[in-house]
Design a protein around this motif. Sequence first.
Motif, short mmCIF file in Angstrom:
data_model
loop_
_atom_site.label_atom_id
_atom_site.label_comp_id
_atom_site.label_asym_id
_atom_site.label_seq_id
_atom_site.Cartn_x
_atom_site.Cartn_y
_atom_site.Cartn_z
N VAL A 49 -40.94 19.85 -16.40
CA VAL A 49 -39.74 20.65 -16.18
C VAL A 49 -39.93 22.10 -16.62
CG1 VAL A 49 -38.71 19.99 -18.40
CG2 VAL A 49 -37.23 20.75 -16.53
N GLN A 50 -39.44 23.02 -15.80
CA GLN A 50 -39.59 24.45 -16.06
C GLN A 50 -38.24 25.16 -16.00
OE1 GLN A 50 -42.71 26.44 -16.19
NE2 GLN A 50 -43.60 24.44 -16.68
N LEU A 51 -38.14 26.31 -16.62
CA LEU A 51 -36.97 27.16 -16.42
C LEU A 51 -36.91 27.52 -14.94
CD1 LEU A 51 -38.16 27.96 -19.44
CD2 LEU A 51 -36.42 29.73 -19.26
N GLY A 52 -35.73 27.48 -14.36
CA GLY A 52 -35.58 27.83 -12.95
C GLY A 52 -35.63 26.64 -12.02
N ASP A 53 -35.96 25.44 -12.55
CA ASP A 53 -35.91 24.23 -11.72
C ASP A 53 -34.45 23.87 -11.48
OD1 ASP A 53 -38.63 24.14 -11.82
OD2 ASP A 53 -38.76 22.40 -13.14
N ILE A 54 -34.22 23.02 -10.49
CA ILE A 54 -32.85 22.54 -10.27
C ILE A 54 -32.85 21.01 -10.12
CG2 ILE A 54 -32.16 24.69 -9.15
CD1 ILE A 54 -32.11 23.19 -6.51
N LEU A 55 -31.79 20.42 -10.61
CA LEU A 55 -31.52 19.00 -10.38
C LEU A 55 -30.53 18.95 -9.23
CD1 LEU A 55 -31.14 18.05 -14.10
CD2 LEU A 55 -32.73 16.89 -12.56
N ASP A 58 -36.55 11.48 -9.33
CA ASP A 58 -37.15 12.24 -8.24
C ASP A 58 -36.23 13.36 -7.73
OD1 ASP A 58 -35.25 10.59 -7.16
OD2 ASP A 58 -36.46 9.94 -5.44
N GLU A 59 -35.23 13.75 -8.53
CA GLU A 59 -34.28 14.76 -8.09
C GLU A 59 -34.43 16.09 -8.83
OE1 GLU A 59 -30.81 11.85 -6.30
OE2 GLU A 59 -30.65 12.46 -8.39
N LEU A 60 -35.55 16.26 -9.54
CA LEU A 60 -35.88 17.55 -10.12
C LEU A 60 -36.74 18.32 -9.11
CD1 LEU A 60 -35.89 19.47 -12.61
CD2 LEU A 60 -38.08 18.39 -13.24
N ARG A 61 -36.30 19.49 -8.72
CA ARG A 61 -36.99 20.27 -7.70
C ARG A 61 -37.16 21.72 -8.14
NH1 ARG A 61 -37.26 17.33 -2.98
NH2 ARG A 61 -36.08 15.38 -3.06
N TYR A 62 -38.02 22.43 -7.40
CA TYR A 62 -38.28 23.83 -7.78
C TYR A 62 -38.44 24.69 -6.54
CZ TYR A 62 -43.23 22.83 -6.72
OH TYR A 62 -44.41 22.48 -6.10
N PHE A 63 -38.16 25.99 -6.71
CA PHE A 63 -38.30 26.94 -5.62
C PHE A 63 -39.76 27.30 -5.46
CE2 PHE A 63 -33.89 27.62 -6.99
CZ PHE A 63 -33.24 27.54 -5.77
#
Length: 299
Positions: free
Chosen positions: A176-182, A257-262
């Motif tokens: 997990v990183q700053l800027g990720d979205i759930l 599986d709902e953690l995503r990133y730009f």
Amino acid sequence: MKKSVIRICITVASVLVFAMLAFFYFPVLLPGNYENAECIGYIAVPKGYERVCGNDKEYTEFLRSIPLKPKGAKVMLYGSNETAKFGNLNKYAVIDLPLLSNAEQCTDACMRLRAEYLFRHGKYAKIHFANNAGLDFFYLGGRNRKAFESYMKRVYGFANTASLTKELPTRALKDVQLGDILVYPARKGHKYGHAIFVIDVVQNKKGEKMVMLAEGNTPACDIHLVRNFRNWRNPAWFKWNDNAEVQYFSVFKFYKDELRYFQKPSKNLKQFILFMFLDAETAYFSIARTCSGYSMKTR
């Protein structure tokens, strides 16, 4: 005599119970941004934890520099003097970023925070969002703030939890990183989806993590930090489980599986069919993916 002793014992016990409850729950009952922190990075971290730097140092610094409204500020509905009932119950602090339209809700808030970073750092070519059909809309307005805001309003009209779920790749919980979205789209038992932005991350020496979360909501209201009612000492932070199948943040449930990133736009133009659409006001174009497997779906 015995009755007096019993009354005294009951009184003392009651006082101790109330004192303990006040000690543990007092931070939760305080007004928003009770620390009166000027920005995200000034909010105190839990004891034994330290802020971590994400893969993108510049992005990390931007997110932690996002200003907060002062102590006691309330979550307001867009274009109204009314407060957002659920937002105020659920908020830890209010982010000082005026909404652009009444369509700026949960997904839109996540896109807004990402786009603001790119715009303010002159990374205009990286500002892009896709619709449900798989069309990527790229911003072409340069440093023109009016063009940027108009573009974002257009984006709010076609992007949602379903399109972001399709557009963004997943990330393992342990990374997990700053800027990720759930984010999750509408699913069984839930008419609408929801999205929450990971705006800060801390970690202790054991490798255990905690996250700070920001969200918008429906109807459109100020973007705010989510309050954790289960964390008595540090209500701005949520425990993060790298191995959880399901995690609950506020009243929302997210699967692993709902953690995503730009991500950056693809440079392989052979996989694209260029579909140009120029607009003097918003200045953007879209790219249709030929092998994306996207299909039209309603929110």
